[in-house]
Design an enzyme around this catalytic site. Structure first.
Site, PDB file in Angstrom:
ATOM      1  N   ASP A  39       0.831  -1.166   0.008  1.00 33.80           N
ATOM      2  CA  ASP A  39      -0.073   0.135  -0.006  1.00 33.80           C
ATOM      3  C   ASP A  39       1.107   1.360  -0.081  1.00 33.80           C
ATOM      4  OD1 ASP A  39      -2.690   1.420   0.634  1.00 33.80           O
ATOM      5  OD2 ASP A  39      -3.059  -0.783   1.409  1.00 33.80           O
ATOM      6  N   ASP A  71      -3.152   4.403  -2.295  1.00 38.00           N
ATOM      7  CA  ASP A  71      -4.263   4.850  -1.506  1.00 38.00           C
ATOM      8  C   ASP A  71      -4.837   6.156  -1.890  1.00 38.00           C
ATOM      9  OD1 ASP A  71      -5.612   4.409   1.011  1.00 38.00           O
ATOM     10  OD2 ASP A  71      -4.769   6.297   1.529  1.00 38.00           O
ATOM     11  N   GLU A 112      -6.389   3.531  -6.010  1.00 34.58           N
ATOM     12  CA  GLU A 112      -7.795   3.641  -5.409  1.00 34.58           C
ATOM     13  C   GLU A 112      -8.423   5.096  -5.648  1.00 34.58           C
ATOM     14  OE1 GLU A 112      -9.475   3.267  -0.970  1.00 34.58           O
ATOM     15  OE2 GLU A 112      -8.184   4.544  -1.493  1.00 34.58           O
ATOM     16  N   HIS A 125     -10.949  -3.975   2.973  1.00 34.64           N
ATOM     17  CA  HIS A 125     -10.840  -3.772   4.452  1.00 34.64           C
ATOM     18  C   HIS A 125     -11.911  -2.532   4.893  1.00 34.64           C
ATOM     19  CE1 HIS A 125      -8.237  -1.192   2.483  1.00 34.64           C
ATOM     20  NE2 HIS A 125      -7.997  -0.312   3.604  1.00 34.64           N
ATOM     21  N   ASP A 126     -12.459  -1.785   3.797  1.00 40.78           N
ATOM     22  CA  ASP A 126     -13.251  -0.729   4.064  1.00 40.78           C
ATOM     23  C   ASP A 126     -14.850  -1.066   4.097  1.00 40.78           C
ATOM     24  OD1 ASP A 126     -11.068   0.971   4.560  1.00 40.78           O
ATOM     25  OD2 ASP A 126     -11.025   1.719   2.407  1.00 40.78           O
TER      26      ASP A 126
HETATM   27  O1  TEU Z   1      -9.997   4.630   1.852  1.00 42.00           O
HETATM   28  C1  TEU Z   1     -10.174   5.569   1.468  1.00 42.00           C
HETATM   29  C2  TEU Z   1     -11.735   5.587   1.346  1.00 42.00           C
HETATM   30  O2  TEU Z   1     -12.342   5.917   2.500  1.00 42.00           O
HETATM   31  C3  TEU Z   1     -12.483   5.739   0.221  1.00 42.00           C
HETATM   32  O3  TEU Z   1     -11.830   5.219  -0.923  1.00 42.00           O
HETATM   33  C4  TEU Z   1     -13.939   4.650   0.231  1.00 42.00           C
HETATM   34  O4  TEU Z   1     -13.484   3.405   0.752  1.00 42.00           O
HETATM   35  C5  TEU Z   1     -14.463   5.090  -1.007  1.00 42.00           C
HETATM   36  O5  TEU Z   1     -14.816   6.387  -1.034  1.00 42.00           O
HETATM   37  C6  TEU Z   1     -15.772   4.324  -0.899  1.00 42.00           C
HETATM   38  O6  TEU Z   1     -16.743   5.038  -0.178  1.00 42.00           O
HETATM   39  C7  TEU Z   1      -8.206   4.565   2.126  1.00 42.00           C
HETATM   40  C8  TEU Z   1      -7.925   3.192   2.900  1.00 42.00           C
HETATM   41  O7  TEU Z   1      -8.629   2.048   2.271  1.00 42.00           O
HETATM   42  C9  TEU Z   1      -8.844   3.432   4.096  1.00 42.00           C
HETATM   43  O8  TEU Z   1      -8.440   2.195   5.021  1.00 42.00           O
HETATM   44  C10 TEU Z   1      -8.021   4.435   4.768  1.00 42.00           C
HETATM   45  O9  TEU Z   1      -8.613   4.907   6.063  1.00 42.00           O
HETATM   46  C11 TEU Z   1      -8.192   5.781   4.034  1.00 42.00           C
HETATM   47  O10 TEU Z   1      -7.909   5.659   2.557  1.00 42.00           O
HETATM   48  C12 TEU Z   1      -7.133   6.622   4.535  1.00 42.00           C
HETATM   49  O11 TEU Z   1      -5.982   6.527   4.174  1.00 42.00           O
END
Ligand code: TEU
Length: 536
Positions: free
Chosen positions: A98, A199, A250, A314-315
């Site tokens: 990541d 990320d 992402e 994981h989100d």
């Molecule tokens: O996630 C970012 C995030 O919250 C979004 O991509 C969300 O998932 C998307 O808009 C859909 O609703 C990343 C990481 O995966 C997350 O675990 C971290 O908390 C965040 O960035 C901050 O680094």
């Protein structure tokens, strides 16, 4: 399109803190990942994506980095990582890390220095702003807080954070900072890693116009701002283009049209992306919208760039709970969802535990939740005077903790995840639902994933083939073709709780994979079938 190793790959996402604990501290660790590499290999995956394990105060589970060059104690040591990487490679697995470079922790040396005052040599590594009429510069929210601005009394300015207060955003306009990041990327690539999951990479460039937005809850103003493509092209030129690596960005808030700008092969930015149209627009299953999203992305990227397929990470709440039926149809619907992600155009991603059909959780009290996003939102809503229980219930379905409970390896203490006290409670269904049990059964979710992955590996049409949706307006059945030269696949999915007759002729096809034992022409609830035809 040009053939590459990563287009053909299946990625397995390891949220290491919930994967396997070898030192009894209740957190999974890199040594645990190393020990389980043969398991990932047996499943059939090709790439392991590790969530962040860099030095971090861990306010947002590693997404708040204090030192990009070190390993956090909970995860282990650099030597552990090197051993893991070496063994992964020996098994023929690639490893991607990541890359979190939109923000750091507020404990990173750069921020501690930047915070010292307006004259700090690192002041400009972050985004500082004077108050406007004694208040924050505008009404923008952050992902985790009611405002993206945090007041710093000492220097009399606000700093900008797209996520928690403890995660200040880096200022990508600063050339020195950008080159520090490139140096760090080279450090890991030179160690031998095979690429990055990046990320929120489309948040790097910030909006110049600081005026208030009409709807601060629609966070799209944080993303896709002018300058972003220049940064990514520079990153490609400085770093990525010099390595045989893969990158998956992402990228929230993109349509296929904008998405193509990030992954168009001619533009030399990223290889592939995660878009969030499904995750953000479909709290529960919505067949017509899902089909439309798939068609639009296929058309939008066709001949230009590569998509990624995932329904959880994981989100995001586990797919069988969110988009299947995690009760009486758990096994069938877990397999149906797998069939989708492995046969639609793009690379499939498996989030740990998905391969045995792990489910989401509901905890009774906010105290049992750990997710900073959920906890902050809970506090904000309760502060407004809303009923505590009502707020809790409204946040449960999509809480990020749904997917973060420990991996269920067996029916022993704490599901075989740890000898200590797990950092997060194990889902109570582990006694029945675990890896050991699944591997013993021929008809398990795990065995189905293995067959599916093998099928994809031995048939290029499932990777490079054209895609055609045969029933775009059917609300229960999803039927599509993948075809390449003389190979043609027909995928028939009954994504519903009722039975339906097979809607298209299948006489000239062979049935090559099926998730239920059903020889009739009446599709059962959540039945999935893959047919293959070889055109003479
Ligand atoms: O996630 C970012 C995030 O919250 C979004 O991509 C969300 O998932 C998307 O808009 C859909 O609703 C990343 C990481 O995966 C997350 O675990 C971290 O908390 C965040 O960035 C901050 O680094």
């Amino acid at each position: 399109m040009k053939r590459t190793w990563w287009k053909e790959a299946v990625v397995y996402q390891v949220y290491w803190r919930s994967f396997f604990d070898t030192d009894g501290d209740g957190y999974g660790d890199l040594e645990g990942v190393r020990q389980k590499l043969p398991y990932i290999k047996e499943l059939g995956a090709d790439v392991v994506w590790l969530n962040p394990f860099y030095v971090s105060p861990d306010k947002d589970n590693g997404y708040d980095i204090a030192d990009y060059y070190g390993v956090m104690d909970r995860a282990g040591t650099m030597a552990d990582f090197e051993r893991l990487l070496k063994e992964a490679h020996a098994l023929g697995l690639k490893v991607i890390l990541d890359l979190v470079v939109n923000h750091t922790s507020n404990q990173h040396q750069w921020f501690l220095e930047s915070k010292k005052g307006k004259d700090s040599p690192k002041r400009d590594y972050y985004i500082w702003h004077d108050p406007v009429q004694g208040k924050a510069p505008n009404n923008w929210r952050s992902y985790f807080e009611p405002s993206c601005w945090e007041w710093d009394k000492h220097s009399g300015q606000y700093y900008y954070h797209s996520f928690a207060v403890e995660q200040p955003d880096l200022n990508w306009e600063n050339k020195e900072l950008r080159h520090e990041i490139y140096k760090m990327m080279r450090f890991w690539l030179d160690k031998g890693i095979d690429g990055f999951r990046m990320d929120v990479i489309n948040l790097l460039a910030k909006r110049k116009d600081l005026s208030d937005v009409e709807d601060p809850y629609n966070l799209s103003y944080l993303a896709n701002n002018p300058g972003i493509h220049e940064y990514l092209q520079e990153m490609h030129e400085e770093v990525l283009g010099n390595y045989n690596c893969m990158t998956v960005g992402e990228i929230p808030f993109v349509t296929p049209k904008e998405g193509a700008l990030y992954v168009d092969e001619e533009r030399q930015e990223l290889n592939t992306l995660f878009h969030f149209q499904i995750a953000d627009e479909m709290p529960t299953w919505d067949m017509l919208r899902f089909k439309e999203i798939q068609r639009e992305w296929y058309e939008g990227l066709k001949g230009r760039g590569w998509n990624s397929q995932f329904l959880n990470n994981h989100d995001h709440t586990r797919q069988v709970t969110r988009y299947g039926n995690d009760r009486e149809h758990r096994v069938a619907s877990a397999k149906l969802l797998a069939t989708l992600t492995h046969t639609l155009p793009g690379m499939p991603y498996i989030y740990q535990g998905e391969e045995i059909g792990m489910t989401g959780v509901t905890f009774d009290s906010i105290e049992d939740y750990q997710d900073i996003a959920m906890k902050n939102r809970y506090a904000e809503e309760v502060d407004k005077g809303r009923n505590e229980n009502e707020v809790l219930v409204s946040l449960q379905l999509l809480s990020r903790d749904n997917s973060r409970t420990p991996m269920q390896w067996n029916d022993k203490k704490e599901a075989g995840f740890t000898q200590g006290i797990p950092w997060m409670s194990v889902n109570k269904n582990y006694v029945e639902l675990n890896v050991e049990k699944d591997m013993q059964r021929e008809d398990s979710v795990f065995r189905y994933y293995q067959r599916l992955i093998q099928l994809r590996k031995s048939n290029e049409a499932l990777v490079y083939g054209d895609f055609k949706d045969l029933l775009p307006s059917d609300e229960s059945l999803h039927v599509y073709e993948r075809s390449l030269r003389e190979e043609q696949f027909l995928i028939i999915l009954n994504h519903s709780e009722d039975s339906h007759p097979i809607p298209v002729p299948t006489a000239s096809f062979d049935l090559v994979l099926q998730n239920l034992n059903n020889e009739t022409s009446q599709l059962q609830p959540y039945e999935a079938r893959i047919y293959k035809k070889t055109i003479e």
